[in-house]
Design a protein around this motif. Structure first.
Motif, PDB file in Angstrom:
ATOM      1  N   ASP A 144       6.828 -12.816   9.972  1.00 37.10           N
ATOM      2  CA  ASP A 144       6.559 -12.694   8.534  1.00 37.10           C
ATOM      3  C   ASP A 144       7.533 -11.745   7.838  1.00 37.10           C
ATOM      4  OD1 ASP A 144       5.714 -10.174   9.386  1.00 37.10           O
ATOM      5  OD2 ASP A 144       3.608 -10.758   9.445  1.00 37.10           O
ATOM      6  N   ASN A 145       8.687 -11.524   8.467  1.00 35.21           N
ATOM      7  CA  ASN A 145       9.701 -10.649   7.846  1.00 35.21           C
ATOM      8  C   ASN A 145      10.582 -11.425   6.865  1.00 35.21           C
ATOM      9  OD1 ASN A 145       9.287  -8.890  10.484  1.00 35.21           O
ATOM     10  ND2 ASN A 145      10.466  -7.655   9.050  1.00 35.21           N
ATOM     11  N   TYR A 146      11.120 -10.688   5.907  1.00 37.75           N
ATOM     12  CA  TYR A 146      12.189 -11.231   5.076  1.00 37.75           C
ATOM     13  C   TYR A 146      13.428 -10.358   5.204  1.00 37.75           C
ATOM     14  CZ  TYR A 146       8.871 -14.257   2.596  1.00 37.75           C
ATOM     15  OH  TYR A 146       7.945 -15.213   2.275  1.00 37.75           O
ATOM     16  N   THR A 161      16.785  -0.339   5.525  1.00 29.40           N
ATOM     17  CA  THR A 161      15.856   0.547   4.794  1.00 29.40           C
ATOM     18  C   THR A 161      15.230   1.591   5.717  1.00 29.40           C
ATOM     19  OG1 THR A 161      13.953  -0.923   5.138  1.00 29.40           O
ATOM     20  CG2 THR A 161      15.246  -1.250   3.123  1.00 29.40           C
ATOM     21  N   HIS A 162      15.024   1.214   6.998  1.00 30.89           N
ATOM     22  CA  HIS A 162      14.477   2.153   7.976  1.00 30.89           C
ATOM     23  C   HIS A 162      14.722   1.618   9.379  1.00 30.89           C
ATOM     24  CE1 HIS A 162      11.128  -0.639   7.451  1.00 30.89           C
ATOM     25  NE2 HIS A 162      10.454  -0.097   8.447  1.00 30.89           N
ATOM     26  N   HIS A 163      14.360   2.399  10.395  1.00 30.47           N
ATOM     27  CA  HIS A 163      14.834   2.135  11.753  1.00 30.47           C
ATOM     28  C   HIS A 163      13.976   1.161  12.557  1.00 30.47           C
ATOM     29  CE1 HIS A 163      11.613   4.963  12.622  1.00 30.47           C
ATOM     30  NE2 HIS A 163      11.678   4.606  13.887  1.00 30.47           N
ATOM     31  N   TYR A 169      12.275  -1.870  14.510  1.00 34.02           N
ATOM     32  CA  TYR A 169      12.978  -2.966  15.166  1.00 34.02           C
ATOM     33  C   TYR A 169      13.044  -4.228  14.302  1.00 34.02           C
ATOM     34  CZ  TYR A 169      14.396  -6.553  18.383  1.00 34.02           C
ATOM     35  OH  TYR A 169      15.089  -7.589  18.953  1.00 34.02           O
ATOM     36  N   ASP A 170      11.969  -4.498  13.583  1.00 33.17           N
ATOM     37  CA  ASP A 170      11.951  -5.726  12.781  1.00 33.17           C
ATOM     38  C   ASP A 170      12.798  -5.612  11.504  1.00 33.17           C
ATOM     39  OD1 ASP A 170       9.812  -3.881  12.032  1.00 33.17           O
ATOM     40  OD2 ASP A 170       9.109  -5.433  10.650  1.00 33.17           O
ATOM     41  N   HIS A 171      13.537  -4.505  11.381  1.00 25.97           N
ATOM     42  CA  HIS A 171      14.452  -4.339  10.235  1.00 25.97           C
ATOM     43  C   HIS A 171      15.907  -4.133  10.669  1.00 25.97           C
ATOM     44  CE1 HIS A 171      11.110  -4.090   7.294  1.00 25.97           C
ATOM     45  NE2 HIS A 171      10.466  -3.845   8.428  1.00 25.97           N
ATOM     46  N   VAL A 172      16.095  -3.825  11.951  1.00 21.59           N
ATOM     47  CA  VAL A 172      17.462  -3.549  12.441  1.00 21.59           C
ATOM     48  C   VAL A 172      17.843  -4.430  13.641  1.00 21.59           C
ATOM     49  CG1 VAL A 172      17.301  -1.116  11.709  1.00 21.59           C
ATOM     50  CG2 VAL A 172      16.757  -1.725  14.077  1.00 21.59           C
ATOM     51  N   GLY A 218      11.846  -2.453   1.592  1.00 22.46           N
ATOM     52  CA  GLY A 218      11.489  -2.361   3.009  1.00 22.46           C
ATOM     53  C   GLY A 218       9.995  -2.403   3.225  1.00 22.46           C
ATOM     54  N   ASP A 219       9.473  -1.431   3.990  1.00 25.39           N
ATOM     55  CA  ASP A 219       8.039  -1.377   4.272  1.00 25.39           C
ATOM     56  C   ASP A 219       7.346  -0.268   3.480  1.00 25.39           C
ATOM     57  OD1 ASP A 219       8.425  -3.453   6.016  1.00 25.39           O
ATOM     58  OD2 ASP A 219       8.052  -2.307   7.837  1.00 25.39           O
ATOM     59  N   THR A 220       7.889   0.093   2.326  1.00 25.75           N
ATOM     60  CA  THR A 220       7.216   1.109   1.501  1.00 25.75           C
ATOM     61  C   THR A 220       6.357   0.444   0.437  1.00 25.75           C
ATOM     62  OG1 THR A 220       8.941   2.726   1.918  1.00 25.75           O
ATOM     63  CG2 THR A 220       7.567   3.095  -0.031  1.00 25.75           C
ATOM     64  N   GLY A 223       9.885  -6.083   2.659  1.00 24.30           N
ATOM     65  CA  GLY A 223      10.212  -6.459   4.032  1.00 24.30           C
ATOM     66  C   GLY A 223       9.335  -7.514   4.675  1.00 24.30           C
ATOM     67  N   HIS A 224       8.178  -7.790   4.096  1.00 22.48           N
ATOM     68  CA  HIS A 224       7.254  -8.734   4.748  1.00 22.48           C
ATOM     69  C   HIS A 224       6.539  -9.624   3.748  1.00 22.48           C
ATOM     70  CE1 HIS A 224       7.195  -6.892   8.853  1.00 22.48           C
ATOM     71  NE2 HIS A 224       7.516  -5.793   8.176  1.00 22.48           N
ATOM     72  N   GLU A 225       6.119 -10.782   4.226  1.00 27.54           N
ATOM     73  CA  GLU A 225       5.234 -11.673   3.457  1.00 27.54           C
ATOM     74  C   GLU A 225       3.781 -11.303   3.778  1.00 27.54           C
ATOM     75  OE1 GLU A 225       3.929 -13.418   0.914  1.00 27.54           O
ATOM     76  OE2 GLU A 225       5.803 -14.562   0.948  1.00 27.54           O
TER      77      GLU A 225
HETATM   78 FE    FE Z   1       8.443  -4.010   9.061  1.00 25.61          FE
END
Ligand code: FE
Ligand code: ZN
Length: 239
Positions: free
Chosen positions: A11-13, A53-55, A57-60, A130-132, A168-170
């Motif tokens: 569910d990431n973008y 946006t942050h470290h 795993y699902d973002h890098v 991101g995830d904020t 970062g997510h749906e």
């Molecule tokens: Fe995330």
């Protein structure tokens, strides 16, 4: 400049910001490399920068492979240089990062992690959160405090109301269920949920949202103080 949404993992973008004059792109938070490579190759675009946006795993997760393939440079928050794989360019709060037609202000928004930033592409009137900040929600507080997260959301609230939010997510549908429980008579929310349902039924992302929509509908942004915010965040953790 064109913004292309690339669904990744569950569910990431990830997002491509494409300079159509130079056929170059930046990618924001590549969860994995393959869907990004597929789009770039099909459209003959060269990847120049990887923005994190942050470290988590699902973002890098795609950093290494994308860097190897394109020689793209990895950009992230300076205090997270030990945690962001392959980082090359270190950013500070309030800094303006620019290269050719890419231009973004960096805003430090801790809470979900202690090294979380967002990229505010002001010329595109778009912010990558991101995830904020999610549509109708906010990220879990893993490393920071409630008050850090509350302050970070306050910073985002101050952006122009027409700013588009790319998160970062749906998670929008589940978030809307929570908002509705605590804000059942909010007409703007009800209208937005209709719109969300229509998009999801057609297999489309609910992203981008806007600052205006989120100010009107997002129960976390509507919290006027950190006490209310913290209670809602706790309830959402167990929702
Ligand atoms: Fe995330
Ligand atoms: Zn995360």
């Amino acid at each position: 400049m064109k913004i292309k949404i690339i669904p990744c993992l569950q569910d990431n973008y990830s997002y491509l910001i494409i300079d159509e004059v130079n056929n170059t792109a930046c990618v924001i938070d590549p969860s994995e490399a393959d869907p990004i490579i597929k789009y770039l190759e099909n459209n003959q675009i060269k990847l120049k920068f990887i923005l994190n946006t942050h470290h988590h795993y699902d973002h890098v997760g795609g950093n290494k492979k994308l860097k190897e393939k394109y020689g793209a440079r990895v950009i992230g928050y300076k205090e997270d240089q030990e945690r962001i794989p392959e980082i090359d360019i270190l950013l500070s709060d309030q800094q303006t990062w620019m290269h050719e037609n890419f231009e973004a202000k960096i805003i430090y928004i801790p809470g979900h992690t202690l090294g979380h930033i967002c990229f505010y592409f002001y010329r595109e009137e778009s912010v990558f959160t991101g995830d904020t900040l999610f549509s109708l929600g906010c990220g879990r507080i893993f490393e920071g405090t409630y008050s850090q997260m509350f302050d970070s959301l306050m910073k985002l609230k101050k952006l122009p109301q027409n700013t588009k939010i790319y998160c970062g997510h749906e998670y929008t549908k589940k978030n809307s269920d929570f908002c509705l429980i605590h804000d059942a008579n909010n007409e703007n929310l009800i209208t937005k949920i209709h719109d969300i349902d229509t998009k999801l039924r057609s297999g489309l992302p609910t992203i981008p949202s806007t600052i205006k929509d989120e100010l009107e509908c997002n129960i976390f942004l509507k919290s006027s103080n950190v006490e209310t915010f913290s209670k809602l965040r706790d309830l959402k953790d167990n929702f």
